[in-house]
Write an enzyme that holds these catalytic residues in place. Structure first.
Site, PDB file in Angstrom:
ATOM      1  CG  HIS A  72      39.780 -33.940   5.423  1.00 15.94           C
ATOM      2  ND1 HIS A  72      41.107 -33.619   5.237  1.00 15.94           N
ATOM      3  CD2 HIS A  72      39.774 -34.856   6.416  1.00 15.94           C
ATOM      4  CE1 HIS A  72      41.861 -34.321   6.061  1.00 15.94           C
ATOM      5  NE2 HIS A  72      41.073 -35.069   6.794  1.00 15.94           N
ATOM      6  CG  ASP A 102      42.111 -30.860   3.363  1.00 16.53           C
ATOM      7  OD1 ASP A 102      40.985 -30.526   3.762  1.00 16.53           O
ATOM      8  OD2 ASP A 102      42.653 -31.939   3.670  1.00 16.53           O
ATOM      9  N   GLY A 178      42.744 -39.032  12.785  1.00 18.71           N
ATOM     10  CA  GLY A 178      42.514 -38.198  13.963  1.00 18.71           C
ATOM     11  C   GLY A 178      43.535 -37.091  14.085  1.00 18.71           C
ATOM     12  CG  ASN A 179      47.845 -37.386  14.138  1.00 20.59           C
ATOM     13  OD1 ASN A 179      47.946 -38.602  14.213  1.00 20.59           O
ATOM     14  ND2 ASN A 179      48.377 -36.564  15.031  1.00 20.59           N
ATOM     15  CB  SER A 180      42.855 -34.831   9.719  1.00 15.57           C
ATOM     16  OG  SER A 180      43.189 -35.889   8.868  1.00 15.57           O
ATOM     17  CG  LEU A 231      46.455 -17.334 -17.054  1.00 11.37           C
ATOM     18  CD1 LEU A 231      46.615 -15.827 -17.236  1.00 11.37           C
ATOM     19  CD2 LEU A 231      47.825 -17.985 -16.830  1.00 11.37           C
ATOM     20  N   GLY A 232      42.854 -18.891 -17.148  1.00  8.23           N
ATOM     21  CA  GLY A 232      42.148 -19.467 -18.289  1.00  8.23           C
ATOM     22  C   GLY A 232      43.001 -20.316 -19.194  1.00  8.23           C
ATOM     23  CB  VAL A 233      46.156 -21.663 -19.457  1.00  9.16           C
ATOM     24  CG1 VAL A 233      46.322 -20.354 -20.199  1.00  9.16           C
ATOM     25  CG2 VAL A 233      46.740 -21.577 -18.054  1.00  9.16           C
TER      26      VAL A 233
END
Length: 329
Positions: A72, A102, A178-180, A231-233
């Site tokens: 982000h 992220d 700002g720490n991100s 997987l499709g669940v």
């Protein structure tokens, strides 16, 4: 004791001196003006800087100029610039990103020798263990804060109300806007997490993506694209009453709520109402654990899946496929 406190303060000072040169400030420019970051608003409670600009943090993991940060921080950026602790600035480019975790990998071309920070083992973190965060909160570059690991495996944290795979590390080390993208370090100076979000309503409640999850996708980030397996669940948690009915000792595993026709789970014989308890012989702790394993196991890989159907246990074999990127997650 006094001696322990003295040792801790000396360790923090040495840690900051050795790792800060590997921490970079990241500034970005996005197209348009007044753009806001969906991850920023619900957790940080303030809009981004005006004119589509943004600030974040990252850390150097390789002498070739590779930097890890949050997705982000650099999402939709038209320009990315990294600034070292010696104030030297470089243009950078996005190499690869995994929005559901992220995390992003960017690179700049250095003309000097770079400090790097080693990646540690977040699996081994203990609740109550000292950790240190380095970043640029509110634009105050290379700020060092310390705290402890408050909790691990926080799966109910969804920045921006977007589903994520991260089993967050919770810490009371001070984390602010700002720490991100900055590192969360253990006392040995190893990265154990990427600082990602805070809860604006709480004091001393910050969250970091565990570095062992980042390591899983790092090879693909270097290649520029993360291929998720499928997987499709559709899943639901296993309740205590359900666990008792099935004869399970604990409310672990993931309840299959729906199976997509023609997808790997359907072909393997998995049905709605089944509880998936093991993935390739490893216990499935909960539905979040299964989602992460299924998405990172590898496209076109074969896997053994142990299910509980009623009180019967059976093991089925499935061949995964690539996640259909054209559909909504």
């Amino acid at each position: 004791t006094l001696s322990e406190a003295g040792y801790a303060s000396i360790s923090f000072a040495d840690l900051a001196a050795s790792t800060s040169p590997a921490v970079v400030n990241i500034s970005v420019r996005r197209s348009g003006q007044g753009a806001t970051n969906p991850f920023m608003m619900p957790f940080f409670g303030i809009p981004e800087q005006p004119h589509g600009q943004g600030l974040g943090t990252g850390f150097i993991i390789h002498s070739d100029g590779y930097v890890l940060t949050n997705h982000h921080v650099v999402a939709d950026a038209t320009e990315i610039e990294v600034t070292l602790d010696n104030e030297r600035a470089y243009k950078a480019k996005l190499i690869g990103a995994h929005p559901q975790l992220d995390v992003a990998l960017i690179q700049f071309q250095p003309d000097t020798r770079l400090a790097v920070v080693p990646l540690g083992d977040s699996h081994g973190l203990r609740i109550g263990e000292w950790v240190v965060a380095i970043g640029q909160p509110f634009g105050l570059g290379h700020t060092v804060t310390a705290g402890i690991v408050s909790a691990k495996g926080r799966r109910d944290v969804q920045p921006g109300n977007k589903p994520m795979y991260a089993n967050f590390i919770q810490t009371d080390a001070s984390i602010n806007p700002g720490n991100s993208g900055g590192p969360l370090l253990n006392v040995r100076g190893e990265v154990v997490g990427i600082n990602t979000a805070i809860n604006a309503a709480g004091q001393g409640i910050g969250f970091a993506v565990p570095i062992h999850m980042v390591k899983t996708v790092l090879p693909q980030l270097r290649q520029g694209h993360v291929s998720r397996s499928y997987l499709g669940v559709r899943l639901a948690p296993v309740s205590q009453p359900m666990a008792r009915r099935l004869g399970l000792k604990r409310a672990t595993g993931a309840l299959v709520r729906e199976v997509e026709r023609g997808q790997p789970a359907d072909k393997a014989g998995i049905s709605p109402g089944d509880v998936i308890t093991h993935w390739n012989g490893q216990e499935v702790r909960d539905m979040g654990d299964l989602t992460w394993r299924a998405s990172t196991f590898g496209t076109h890989e074969r896997v053994e899946i142990t299910i509980r159907r009623g009180t019967d246990e059976r093991t089925l074999k499935a061949k995964l496929k690539a996640f259909p990127e054209t559909r909504q997650a």
